[in-house]
Structures are given as structure tokens and as C-alpha cells.
Design a protein around this motif. Structure first.
Motif, PDB file in Angstrom:
ATOM      1  N   ASP A   1       0.651  -1.153   0.179  1.00 27.97           N
ATOM      2  CA  ASP A   1      -0.131   0.105  -0.137  1.00 27.97           C
ATOM      3  C   ASP A   1       0.851   1.171  -0.058  1.00 27.97           C
ATOM      4  O   ASP A   1       0.567   2.236  -0.797  1.00 27.97           O
ATOM      5  CB  ASP A   1      -0.828   0.051   1.254  1.00 27.97           C
ATOM      6  N   LEU A   2       1.750   1.342   0.784  1.00 29.51           N
ATOM      7  CA  LEU A   2       2.809   2.704   1.171  1.00 29.51           C
ATOM      8  C   LEU A   2       3.632   2.714   0.068  1.00 29.51           C
ATOM      9  O   LEU A   2       4.027   3.838  -0.396  1.00 29.51           O
ATOM     10  CB  LEU A   2       3.474   2.586   2.337  1.00 29.51           C
ATOM     11  N   THR A   3       3.868   1.747  -0.641  1.00 32.31           N
ATOM     12  CA  THR A   3       4.834   1.743  -1.842  1.00 32.31           C
ATOM     13  C   THR A   3       4.238   1.599  -3.269  1.00 32.31           C
ATOM     14  O   THR A   3       4.718   1.905  -4.154  1.00 32.31           O
ATOM     15  CB  THR A   3       5.904   0.610  -1.989  1.00 32.31           C
ATOM     16  N   THR A   4       3.002   1.803  -3.311  1.00 31.21           N
ATOM     17  CA  THR A   4       2.162   2.142  -4.509  1.00 31.21           C
ATOM     18  C   THR A   4       2.254   3.543  -4.581  1.00 31.21           C
ATOM     19  O   THR A   4       1.327   4.338  -4.014  1.00 31.21           O
ATOM     20  CB  THR A   4       0.609   1.519  -4.375  1.00 31.21           C
ATOM     21  N   PRO A   5       2.675   3.987  -5.663  1.00 33.89           N
ATOM     22  CA  PRO A   5       2.426   5.390  -6.168  1.00 33.89           C
ATOM     23  C   PRO A   5       1.087   6.036  -6.572  1.00 33.89           C
ATOM     24  O   PRO A   5       0.437   5.114  -6.959  1.00 33.89           O
ATOM     25  CB  PRO A   5       3.415   5.693  -7.049  1.00 33.89           C
ATOM     26  N   ALA A   6       0.791   7.219  -6.376  1.00 33.16           N
ATOM     27  CA  ALA A   6      -0.435   7.672  -6.920  1.00 33.16           C
ATOM     28  C   ALA A   6      -0.494   7.698  -8.275  1.00 33.16           C
ATOM     29  O   ALA A   6      -1.304   7.528  -9.087  1.00 33.16           O
ATOM     30  CB  ALA A   6      -0.764   9.070  -6.648  1.00 33.16           C
ATOM     31  N   TRP A   7       0.891   7.683  -8.929  1.00 28.89           N
ATOM     32  CA  TRP A   7       0.986   7.787 -10.613  1.00 28.89           C
ATOM     33  C   TRP A   7       1.091   6.561 -10.841  1.00 28.89           C
ATOM     34  O   TRP A   7       1.667   5.724 -10.283  1.00 28.89           O
ATOM     35  CB  TRP A   7       2.083   8.667 -10.801  1.00 28.89           C
ATOM     36  N   VAL A   8       0.566   6.081 -12.003  1.00 31.27           N
ATOM     37  CA  VAL A   8       0.264   4.822 -12.502  1.00 31.27           C
ATOM     38  C   VAL A   8       1.608   4.091 -12.812  1.00 31.27           C
ATOM     39  O   VAL A   8       1.504   2.907 -12.767  1.00 31.27           O
ATOM     40  CB  VAL A   8      -0.507   4.769 -14.008  1.00 31.27           C
ATOM     41  N   ASN A   9       2.707   4.845 -13.111  1.00 30.18           N
ATOM     42  CA  ASN A   9       3.829   4.071 -13.364  1.00 30.18           C
ATOM     43  C   ASN A   9       4.329   3.205 -12.211  1.00 30.18           C
ATOM     44  O   ASN A   9       4.365   3.838 -11.162  1.00 30.18           O
ATOM     45  CB  ASN A   9       5.088   4.928 -13.892  1.00 30.18           C
ATOM     46  N   MET A  10       4.583   2.147 -12.481  1.00 34.10           N
ATOM     47  CA  MET A  10       4.914   0.980 -11.411  1.00 34.10           C
ATOM     48  C   MET A  10       3.891   0.601 -10.475  1.00 34.10           C
ATOM     49  O   MET A  10       3.922  -0.182  -9.637  1.00 34.10           O
ATOM     50  CB  MET A  10       6.210   1.772 -10.569  1.00 34.10           C
TER      51      MET A  10
ATOM     52  N   ASP B   1      -4.797   4.809  14.747  1.00 32.31           N
ATOM     53  CA  ASP B   1      -5.891   4.574  13.767  1.00 32.31           C
ATOM     54  C   ASP B   1      -5.947   5.761  12.792  1.00 32.31           C
ATOM     55  O   ASP B   1      -6.897   6.492  12.379  1.00 32.31           O
ATOM     56  CB  ASP B   1      -7.202   5.257  14.791  1.00 32.31           C
ATOM     57  N   ALA B   2      -4.755   5.469  12.209  1.00 28.68           N
ATOM     58  CA  ALA B   2      -4.265   6.447  10.773  1.00 28.68           C
ATOM     59  C   ALA B   2      -4.193   5.511   9.723  1.00 28.68           C
ATOM     60  O   ALA B   2      -3.063   5.176   9.562  1.00 28.68           O
ATOM     61  CB  ALA B   2      -3.254   7.445  11.065  1.00 28.68           C
ATOM     62  N   GLY B   3      -5.093   5.065   8.820  1.00 29.94           N
ATOM     63  CA  GLY B   3      -4.941   4.085   7.904  1.00 29.94           C
ATOM     64  C   GLY B   3      -4.761   4.740   6.627  1.00 29.94           C
ATOM     65  O   GLY B   3      -4.101   3.930   5.731  1.00 29.94           O
ATOM     66  N   SER B   4      -5.089   5.928   6.220  1.00 34.03           N
ATOM     67  CA  SER B   4      -5.005   6.655   5.112  1.00 34.03           C
ATOM     68  C   SER B   4      -3.476   7.119   4.904  1.00 34.03           C
ATOM     69  O   SER B   4      -3.009   7.706   5.825  1.00 34.03           O
ATOM     70  CB  SER B   4      -5.940   7.555   4.801  1.00 34.03           C
ATOM     71  N   SER B   5      -3.034   6.950   3.712  1.00 32.05           N
ATOM     72  CA  SER B   5      -1.402   7.794   3.753  1.00 32.05           C
ATOM     73  C   SER B   5      -1.171   8.085   2.133  1.00 32.05           C
ATOM     74  O   SER B   5      -1.834   7.374   1.253  1.00 32.05           O
ATOM     75  CB  SER B   5      -0.439   6.623   3.981  1.00 32.05           C
ATOM     76  N   VAL B   6      -0.463   8.891   2.170  1.00 34.14           N
ATOM     77  CA  VAL B   6       0.137   9.395   0.907  1.00 34.14           C
ATOM     78  C   VAL B   6       1.548   9.765   1.098  1.00 34.14           C
ATOM     79  O   VAL B   6       1.961  10.401   2.290  1.00 34.14           O
ATOM     80  CB  VAL B   6      -0.654  10.489   0.053  1.00 34.14           C
ATOM     81  N   ASP B   7       2.564  10.061   0.274  1.00 28.17           N
ATOM     82  CA  ASP B   7       3.826  10.554   0.435  1.00 28.17           C
ATOM     83  C   ASP B   7       3.799  12.259   0.532  1.00 28.17           C
ATOM     84  O   ASP B   7       2.936  12.659  -0.116  1.00 28.17           O
ATOM     85  CB  ASP B   7       4.830  10.070  -0.416  1.00 28.17           C
ATOM     86  N   VAL B   8       4.449  12.610   1.290  1.00 28.94           N
ATOM     87  CA  VAL B   8       4.370  14.326   1.836  1.00 28.94           C
ATOM     88  C   VAL B   8       4.265  15.013   0.610  1.00 28.94           C
ATOM     89  O   VAL B   8       3.760  16.093   0.184  1.00 28.94           O
ATOM     90  CB  VAL B   8       5.087  14.580   2.737  1.00 28.94           C
ATOM     91  N   SER B   9       5.259  14.793  -0.411  1.00 30.61           N
ATOM     92  CA  SER B   9       5.681  15.458  -1.770  1.00 30.61           C
ATOM     93  C   SER B   9       4.364  15.544  -2.450  1.00 30.61           C
ATOM     94  O   SER B   9       3.965  16.581  -3.070  1.00 30.61           O
ATOM     95  CB  SER B   9       6.895  15.156  -2.417  1.00 30.61           C
ATOM     96  N   ALA B  10       3.668  14.603  -2.441  1.00 24.00           N
ATOM     97  CA  ALA B  10       2.482  14.500  -3.450  1.00 24.00           C
ATOM     98  C   ALA B  10       1.432  15.304  -2.844  1.00 24.00           C
ATOM     99  O   ALA B  10       0.782  16.189  -3.563  1.00 24.00           O
ATOM    100  CB  ALA B  10       2.075  13.114  -3.439  1.00 24.00           C
ATOM    101  N   ALA B  11       1.142  15.185  -1.417  1.00 24.44           N
ATOM    102  CA  ALA B  11       0.205  16.035  -0.660  1.00 24.44           C
ATOM    103  C   ALA B  11       0.368  17.551  -0.789  1.00 24.44           C
ATOM    104  O   ALA B  11      -0.387  18.312  -0.950  1.00 24.44           O
ATOM    105  CB  ALA B  11       0.077  15.614   0.674  1.00 24.44           C
ATOM    106  N   LEU B  12       1.846  17.782  -0.749  1.00 25.09           N
ATOM    107  CA  LEU B  12       2.368  19.305  -0.859  1.00 25.09           C
ATOM    108  C   LEU B  12       2.311  19.750  -2.396  1.00 25.09           C
ATOM    109  O   LEU B  12       2.569  20.828  -2.462  1.00 25.09           O
ATOM    110  CB  LEU B  12       3.521  19.505  -0.306  1.00 25.09           C
TER     111      LEU B  12
END
Length: 425
Positions: A91-100, A161-172
């Protein structure tokens, strides 16, 4: 390529079926430590490094003072299952962008099942397999990094109880974040983790992992305090906290250290409608001027990850639209994949099912990665309703995920995703 995944022979092919079953059926114990003793060790490392830099006439890095996490003072350990750890790594290593994104979940499973020590004893201390000692330095480092990411994710999911996650650079929306902040650091990202409920806190989490010694883990924490970004909210209901989570995996067992570097910036009275939604105000500090817009951006990135997890690659790109990097838009040619269904308890999940080890041929084992049906539909269509649904279904998912009758081949996250090894029931 496959031989490279595990270093040398492709170990998952050689791993006996019964060993895979034992790994899945074992509940492992991981120690949790956020104590004055580890804080003192880290502070000593900080002071020692600062003294060396001063002697050489070099600038002393800005470092946040470490402290314990009060909520963990009565927690000595937590229990994990291999399927939950591997799901979190994927989950954490799945990027928002489709590549990989097509490879991330299956990569984690293929790569690391063999690396977990198998034991028929419930409550066994989590340890890495002796086979890990055969890896070269770089492969050990990668394994440690990714297990550190997975363990940190489980700590935040289960204990905060914090199950949602994205990498910080994407959120910013700051593609240069890690070039600027980590000129001499590691390549792994920091993560923004949260519960979709509106008033729950954001956690900016720096993940570390090593297999050597407490001294090495302490030095990793010290580096983490120099690296982890801070988010300062000018308005809004969500507080933001930073955590450094370092996992030390040794023959005697595994300990996850959690250190709180308090924010050194106070919330200000910035206007909610100020633009841009976030802006850099220090070397590692971002002021969130518009919390609502920041929340929408973070949730859109998470929606894309959710869709990628279920194999809906084209839909993920469409959600991010112009926020998708140009090079990714140019290379993206994957369509949404056919959906299959997995029913777990009273919840229906939709996603994709892939051969776990296709080299084995035949029906074999399969890996299902899915998203709770209502959440998947809402994530595709409307970011506001998807967050609302995620909040409403949170309790049901927590109850089901905590149910001791959930099969050992099945992992359910409070963020609405699931991970199932099919064909081993």
C-alpha cells in the motif's frame, strides 16, 4: 528480472508451500518503545554529532528535540500478521501515479514472504529469516527500508487509527521536496498518514529500518529528526504531528521505536483563502494556508492510490488530471483492468486477482488486491462522498479487521483496502 527480486535464486519459487502457510498462520509479536531511555540515547547522538561539526567549523543542522509519545507509554508490544505487513508495504509503496503502480503490491508479496521467519507458535517474536543473511549490503538495506516503512504504517494504522496515507511531496504538490530536504539523505519518502474523520490529526511520519544494532537505529532516528518535514496549519480543525518511527530487526526479535519531535512552529492566524494552499516557510517547514484545499488535494492523491490498488489505472490518472506529472501522462497507456469480487464477512471488495508466482504455472496461488465496493465507486466519482464513505465505513472495517476469525490469508485495512492470498484456504 525475477531472480533479482530476492537476491540470487528467486526464493518464492523455492519456498515450500507449507512454509508459506506457516508464515501466514503465525501471529508475530513486535516490541514498541517510546521511552525516556531511547530519547536520551538519541539526544546523546545529536549532541555528539553537533560537537563534531562544530570542531570542523561546519554548520550544525537544525534538529528538533526528541520526546516520548505519551499515548504509547502503556504499550509494550503489538501483534502483527505477515499478510498485514505485506499489505501495508504494498500500500505505502504504491504510487499515486500509474507508473509502477501495477507492480507494487505483488512486488512486496513476491519479494518478502520468504524473508519472514516461519514459526507454528502463536505470539512468536517477529524475526527475519536466516536467508536474509545471504543478501548483499544494498539488498539488505532495501529490505530494511521497506520493512521499516511497513512496520511504521502498521503502528500508525493500529495504534493511532491512521490508515490513510500518501507521500508528503504528493500532498504538498512539491516535486522537489526530497531533492531540497534530503541532499545527503535516503531516497525513501516521508508519509502523511491520517484518519478521514474531519477532526482527526495528520501525522507526518519518517520511516526507518535496520538489522544491525540499537546504536545504528538510534543514529537513524537522529537523522530522521533532521529530515522530517513539519506542517503548520494557519487554520482548520486538524492538528498535525511529526513522528520518527524506526524498526530494529535482530535475531532476538524486532522493536519499533517511536519518537515525537514536537513542531517548532506555532499555528498562526493565516487566512483560509490565501494562495497557494501550502507554502514553504523554512528548510523543512510548510505552512498550510488553506486546510480545506490541502485536505482535498491529499484525498485526491489517496483516491488515485485506491484506484491503482484495484487495477483502475486509467481512472486514477483522470482523477489527478493536470496534477499528474507530464512524463507520467505521456507514458500512461494502461486501461482499467477487469474487476473481480471478494466477499469478506459482510463487506464486498472489488479489485484484481493476479497469479502470485506465475512461474509456477497452473492455477496456483493468486493475490487479490481490492477496495471496499462503495468506497471504490465513490473514489472514482466524487472526492467528497468518498471521504464521507471512508469515515462511515471505518468502524465496520475496524471491527472486521480485528475479528479473530478473519482467515490468515486475508488482510483488511481500516482505509478500505484488502489483500488476500487465494488458493491457500
Amino acid at each position: 528480472m525475477h531472480g533479482e527480486l530476492a537476491g540470487g535464486p528467486f526464493r518464492p519459487i523455492l519456498m515450500p508451500f507449507q512454509r508459506l502457510r506457516r508464515v501466514l498462520e503465525t501471529t508475530y509479536r513486535v516490541n514498541v518503545c517510546s521511552s525516556p531511555a531511547i530519547v536520551a540515547r538519541v539526544q546523546k547522538k545529536i549532541e555528539s554529532r553537533q560537537a563534531r561539526l562544530q570542531e570542523r567549523g561546519r554548520p550544525v543542522p537544525e534538529t528538533k528535540p526528541p520526546s516520548i509519545v505519551p499515548s504509547l507509554q502503556s504499550t509494550d508490544f503489538f501483534s502483527i500478521r505477515a499478510i498485514d505487513l505485506l499489505r501495508k508495504i504494498g500500500d505505502l509503496t504504491t504510487p499515486a501515479w500509474v507508473n509502477m503502480a501495477t507492480l507494487s503490491a505483488s512486488w512486496a508479496t513476491r519479494r518478502y514472504f520468504w524473508a519472514i521467519d516461519d514459526s507454528p507458535t502463536t505470539g512468536r517474536r517477529f524475526r527475519l529469516s536466516p536467508d536474509v543473511t545471504d543478501l548483499d549490503f544494498h539488498q539488505k538495506t532495501l529490505l530494511s527500508d521497506e520493512f521499516g516503512i511497513g512496520m511504521a504504517g502498521l503502528v500508525l494504522e493500529q495504534l493511532f487509527d491512521a490508515g490513510s496515507s500518501v507521500d508528503v511531496s504528493a500532498a504538498l504538490k512539491d516535486a522537489n521536496l526530497y531533492q531540497d530536504v534530503r541532499q545527503s539523505g535516503t531516497a525513501q519518502p516521508d508519509f502523511l498518514m491520517w484518519n478521514p474523520a474531519p477532526t482527526m490529526p495528520y501525522f507526518v511520519v519518517e520511516c526507518k529500518g535496520c538489522q544491525t544494532s540499537l546504536a545504528a537505529a538510534t543514529d537513524q532516528i537522529r537523522r530522521g529528526l533532521e529530515q522530517v518535514p513539519s506542517l503548520v496549519f494557519g487554520a482548520g480543525d486538524r492538528p498535525a504531528s511529526t513522528l520518527v518511527v524506526a524498526t530494529l530487526m535482530q535475531k532476538s526479535g524486532t522493536t519499533t521505536y517511536v519518537i515525537d519531535p514536537p513542531n517548532d512552529d506555532e499555528r498562526d492566524d493565516g487566512k483560509k483563502d490565501r494562495e497557494p494552499p501550502s507554502e514553504r516557510i523554512g528548510k523543512r517547514t510548510w505552512r498550510i494556508n488553506n486546510p480545506d484545499e490541502f485536505a482535498r488535494r491529499a484525498w485526491d492523491v489517496r483516491r488515485a492510490q485506491i484506484l491503482n490498488w484495484a487495477g483502475q489505472f486509467r481512472s486514477a490518472v483522470e482523477i489527478l488530471g493536470e496534477e499528474t506529472p507530464q512524463n507520467v501522462r505521456q507514458m500512461t497507456s494502461l486501461d482499467d483492468q477487469p474487476l473481480t469480487t471478494q466477499v469478506i464477512g459482510d463487506l464486498t471488495f472489488r479489485g484484481r486477482s493476479l497469479a502470485l508466482f506465475p512461474e509456477l504455472g497452473g492455477a496456483g496461488l493468486r493475490l487479490f488486491s481490492g477496495v471496499q465496493e462503495d468506497l471504490l465507486g465513490a473514489a472514482r466519482e466524487n472526492r467528497v462522498s468518498s471521504e464521507k464513505i471512508a469515515t462511515e465505513l471505518g468502524r465496520r472495517r475496524r471491527d472486521l479487521a480485528a475479528d479473530e476469525h478473519v482467515p490468515p490469508n486475508t488482510s483488511i485495512s481500516t482505509n478500505g483496502t484488502c489483500f488476500v492470498v487465494q488458493g491457500i484456504e
